[in-house]
Design an enzyme around this catalytic site. Structure first.
Site, short mmCIF file in Angstrom:
data_model
loop_
_atom_site.label_atom_id
_atom_site.label_comp_id
_atom_site.label_asym_id
_atom_site.label_seq_id
_atom_site.Cartn_x
_atom_site.Cartn_y
_atom_site.Cartn_z
N HIS A 114 10.19 -23.75 10.49
CA HIS A 114 9.74 -24.33 9.20
C HIS A 114 8.55 -23.90 9.03
O HIS A 114 8.12 -24.40 7.72
CB HIS A 114 10.01 -25.86 9.07
CG HIS A 114 11.70 -26.23 9.52
ND1 HIS A 114 11.71 -26.99 10.80
CD2 HIS A 114 12.72 -26.03 9.07
CE1 HIS A 114 13.09 -26.99 10.91
NE2 HIS A 114 13.63 -26.39 9.87
N GLU B 35 21.27 -21.97 0.00
CA GLU B 35 21.68 -23.19 0.53
C GLU B 35 21.00 -24.44 -0.05
O GLU B 35 19.96 -24.52 -0.15
CB GLU B 35 21.36 -22.98 2.41
CG GLU B 35 22.01 -21.91 2.98
CD GLU B 35 21.26 -21.36 4.06
OE1 GLU B 35 20.29 -21.95 4.53
OE2 GLU B 35 21.49 -20.04 4.37
N GLU C 64 22.51 -16.10 5.37
CA GLU C 64 21.35 -15.48 4.76
C GLU C 64 22.07 -13.98 4.45
O GLU C 64 21.43 -13.43 3.09
CB GLU C 64 19.98 -15.56 5.24
CG GLU C 64 19.37 -16.78 5.47
CD GLU C 64 19.81 -17.91 6.27
OE1 GLU C 64 20.70 -17.29 7.07
OE2 GLU C 64 19.85 -19.06 6.44
N GLN D 181 16.03 -20.49 2.55
CA GLN D 181 15.54 -21.93 2.82
C GLN D 181 14.39 -21.73 3.27
O GLN D 181 13.43 -22.62 3.27
CB GLN D 181 16.60 -22.57 3.44
CG GLN D 181 16.47 -24.06 3.33
CD GLN D 181 17.61 -24.74 3.78
OE1 GLN D 181 18.33 -24.75 4.59
NE2 GLN D 181 18.33 -25.58 2.60
N LEU E 133 26.71 -21.13 4.29
CA LEU E 133 25.39 -20.99 5.20
C LEU E 133 25.34 -19.62 5.95
O LEU E 133 25.76 -19.40 7.14
CB LEU E 133 25.23 -22.22 6.00
CG LEU E 133 23.93 -22.64 6.84
CD1 LEU E 133 24.10 -23.88 7.41
CD2 LEU E 133 23.15 -21.48 7.51
#
Ligand SMILES: Cc1ncc(C[n+]2csc(CCOP(=O)(O)OP(=O)(O)O)c2C)c(N)n1
Ligand SMILES: [Mg+2]
Length: 755
Positions: free
Chosen positions: A547, A445, A476, A498, A474
């Protein structure tokens, strides 16, 4: 359409439906009274108007009978512990048509009920025996040519049948990946191991077609075709109307797929060779010629239950069972055989019984063959490691011209430039790897023009162009499915995930599929992959769990997977060379965890000291699998075992500890997290007065547990030890994250406890 009279088969109320299905065939033939056509030649239609000729019918019938008698044999010999698998293909034997109409070089990813397909594909090469090969697999013999006795799978190296696990639908993404790879090879100048106009074939059940993994594959196939990009995959839905005990709503598969844009729908009656052949032919021809994703809806039925352990009579009405058994495609094949005049009742029953004998004799023979007897035998294909060859490949540097082109000249070679930080050096290392391997592809991505969310891949798209560096849709699961497809076709995929949290979203594509292929194919098939994952916590200004995910437990327990995690740029480059060499030489699937918080870190102790930037290692260097990096080799008062963000953290803490407690502190960066190098850990622990295990992952199932286990198992459990580790929680936003993750002060506090 089948014209088998229902009343004929609905005669037996017994418990063992396999026996009844078997008897139905014989009685059907004996009692049959239909009109007999005068047979034409081998190449005349088997029945008037049929696209199938007489010779084709005879061969398909034989394949159907092989498939059926393997099932019947398995039901009998399972009870005697000579066979260890009873999920059969009975009712699905019409899938032999798909095999007949495709080539043995069209890669096939098969449903567990594709026994008819398999038997028919065996015809494509001389001297091959579907019966003995299958019997060896049923018997879990180590001589099983597909898996070496590791599982009953449909698989064959010469026949391009890549073995599948039994996780339904998990093979659909890689089938699409293989189809796309077949086409992309030309664009990157890669020579395929199969003809350029090959198609990928993938069969699955009706219930499976609803699975998220299947749906994402259909979506990605359509997404590809919508952009006029070729994706020659033939999805074959073997629709028997049921999944174990749950009925698929009548008409659902047709309703769901008939009008999907950019997934071209064909229906074929898989219960009737004479009637269904033309439609199968049309679907295969369409897929091969148009290179578009094609959905072949193949009507089948399921006789004899889901598996030998499924006593349908306990949960279904007997009337329903009779109706299903009356739709048995072998009865229709018997009817075609007799009415076409190609067989008499006697010759058909003789063929039926001869096939039965062949299957039983093969099974008895297979039972006499060896089985896997040692753990070493079981594990042999799982994680091959040829260190000398890997080292030579990792250090191979004979691609200077391509290197110069990729970097844009001698003066721009990274080793000629000042020391840089991690993100830059990973990018440089990727340029090197892509120059070294023209068959490598980098995708994920946002990785192309933007260069990824952290710009690590910036410049690669420009240097290597869109057919080698590209953005995916998008998903995985599809990213990792594509990776397997490219790998199957001999390329070197470097997919990017990502964020680590989103690996977990698609974990099964590595756990269940990619990493298991060498095991279930006895190392005949390999799908080398280097998966890059932006990972771990401590990001300033971009917080929160997703994240900053610090859980790598799900990676570490995947059999055979290599997991590396560099903490600095030069190590990152050397590690990447070894990972690609492991992929190329040993076929390994590798995970490369890039600590996001270190991407831009330039300083170690003080702002502006530039001590976390390192000189780029010129090609010719690499880092052996399992080798850690030791800071202050001769310091024994305290040894800190760590990795990733823990390395600079430990080095900083060491300064405080040295000042406060007067200890000399050694810091050990493990670098390789799976397999953990127990011997290296033990050797480092041996001379330690005290030990801290600094693990930024979670307390439960983190790397720290593995490190401590290695220390204890080496007999060093008496060494005073503290673990500094993340909490068992999701990571919160903002500064609260630091309550969860271990910090420098925690390391110092642990040292004080040891004092
Ligand atoms: C992901 C996953 N979930 C559940 C199962 C258990 N399971 C095995 S077969 C099956 C039903 C599949 O039905 P269908 O796709 O129609 O294939 P059929 O057996 O009818 O040919 C289920 C639920 C599985 N193998 N994989
Ligand atoms: Mg089904």
């Amino acid at each position: 359409m089948t014209t088998v009279p229902y009343a004929l088969t609905a005669r037996h109320k017994g418990f063992n439906r396999a026996e009844i299905v078997d008897r139905n065939f014989t009685e059907f033939v004996e009692l049959w009274q239909g009109e007999v056509h005068a047979p034409g030649g081998d190449h005349a239609p088997v029945l008037p108007g049929s696209a199938l000729d007489a010779q084709g019918f005879r061969e398909l019938l034989e394949s159907q009978l092989v498939s059926r008698h393997l099932d019947l044999m398995a039901r009998v010999l399972r009870v005697h512990n000579k066979v260890f698998y009873t999920i059969g293909s009975s009712g699905h034997e019409g899938n032999a048509m798909v095999a007949r109409l495709t080539r043995h070089t069209d890669p096939a990813f098969l449903h567990y009920r594709s026994g008819g397909f398999m038997a028919e594909r065996f015809r494509k090469l001389p001297g091959m025996d579907p019966v003995m090969d299958s019997a060896l697999s049923f018997a879990a013999s180590s001589e099983d040519p597909a898996s070496g006795g590791r599982h009953k799978v449909w698989g064959s190296k010469p026949l391009w049948v890549l073995p599948q696990t039994s996780t339904i639908a998990s093979h659909l993404p890689k089938a699409l990946g293989t189809a796309i790879a077949i086409e992309q090879a030309r664009r990157i100048g890669h020579t395929l191991p199969i003809p350029d106009d090959s198609i990928a074939i993938c069969s699955f059940g009706d219930a499976s077609s609803n699975h998220a993994t299947a749906q994402t594959a259909f979506n990605a196939a359509a997404w590809t075709a919508y952009q006029k990009l070729p994706a020659p995959v033939l999805y074959v839905c073997e629709d028997n109307g049921i999944g174990i005990s749950v009925k698929t709503p009548s008409g659902w598969v047709a309703n769901n797929f008939r009008h999907r844009a950019d997934l071209d729908y064909f229906f074929a009656d898989g219960l009737d060779l004479a009637g269904g052949y033309a439609q199968v032919q049309a679907a295969v021809a369409h897929c091969r010629m148009t290179r578009r994703p094609t959905f072949l809806h193949l009507a089948t039925t399921r006789v004899m239950g889901h598996a030998g352990t499924d006593f349908e009579i306990e949960w279904r009405s007997v009337e329903e069972l009779f109706a299903v058994e009356a739709s048995d495609p072998l009865l229709r094949s018997a009817e075609i055989a007799l009415s076409s005049g190609l067989y008499t009742k006697a010759s058909l029953l003789a063929l039926y019984e001869a096939t039965r004998r062949r299957c039983f004799e093969a099974a008895e023979e297979a039972d006499r063959r060896p089985r896997l007897a040692t753990l070493a035998q079981v594990m042999k294909p799982l994680a091959p490691y040829t260190p000398a060859a890997v080292k030579a490949e990792a250090e191979r540097a004979n691609y200077q011209d391509r290197r110069l082109a990729a970097f844009g000249g001698e003066d721009k070679l990274p080793e000629a430039l000042p020391p840089r930080h991690l993100a830059i050096q990973i990018g440089q290392a990727l340029h090197d790897i892509m120059a070294k391997y023209p068959e490598s592809l980098l995708f994920g991505e946002d990785v192309a023009q933007k260069g990824g969310v952290y710009t690590v891949t910036k410049g690669l798209h420009k240097a290597f162009k869109g057919s080698r560096v590209f953005n995916t849709l998008l998903d995985e699961t599809i990213i990792l499915g594509l990776a397997q497809g490219y790998a199957n076709m001999g390329m070197l995929p470097i997919p990017e995930i990502q964020y680590l949290a989103y690996f977990h979203n698609a974990c099964d594509q590595i756990r269940g599929e990619a990493a298991s292929l060498q095991f279930f194919s006895n190392d005949q098939y390999r799908n080398p992959i280097v998966m890059r994952v932006a990972s771990l916590g401590y990001q300033k200004g971009f917080g929160g769990h997703f994240h900053n995910d610090n859980s790598i437990a799900a990676l570490r327990d995947i059999p055979g997977l290599v997991v590396g995690c560099p903490s600095r740029g030069d190590d990152a480059a050397n590690m990447l060379r070894t990972l690609t060499a492991l992929a190329k030489v040993d076929g390994r699937v590798c995970a490369y965890l890039e600590p996001i918080a270190l991407y831009m870190t330039k300083d170690l102790y003080e702002a502006g000291d530039g001590q976390w930037q390192f000189a780029y290692p010129a090609p010719g260097e690499a880092m052996p699998l399992g080798e850690g990096r030791v800071y202050h080799d001769d310091a024994n008062d305290l040894v800190v075992f760590t990795f990733g963000n823990g390395v600079p953290m430990a080095l900083r803490a060491a300064r405080t500890i040295e000042a406060e407690l007067g200890w000399q502190v050694r810091v050990v960066d493990l670098r390789w997290l799976a397999p953990l190098n127990d011997a290296f850990i033990a050797a480092q622990a041996k001379s330690a007065q005290r030990i801290i295990v600094l693990d930024e992952g979670r307390r439960s199932a983190g790397v720290g547990e593995g490190i401590i286990t290695a220390i204890v198992e080496a007999g060093l459990g008496a060494t005073p030890l503290q673990r500094v580790v993340g909490a068992d929680t999701y990571t919160p936003l903002a500064s609260a994250a630091l309550l969860v993750l271990p910090g420098e002060a925690d390391v110092v506090a642990a040292a004080r406890k040891l004092a």
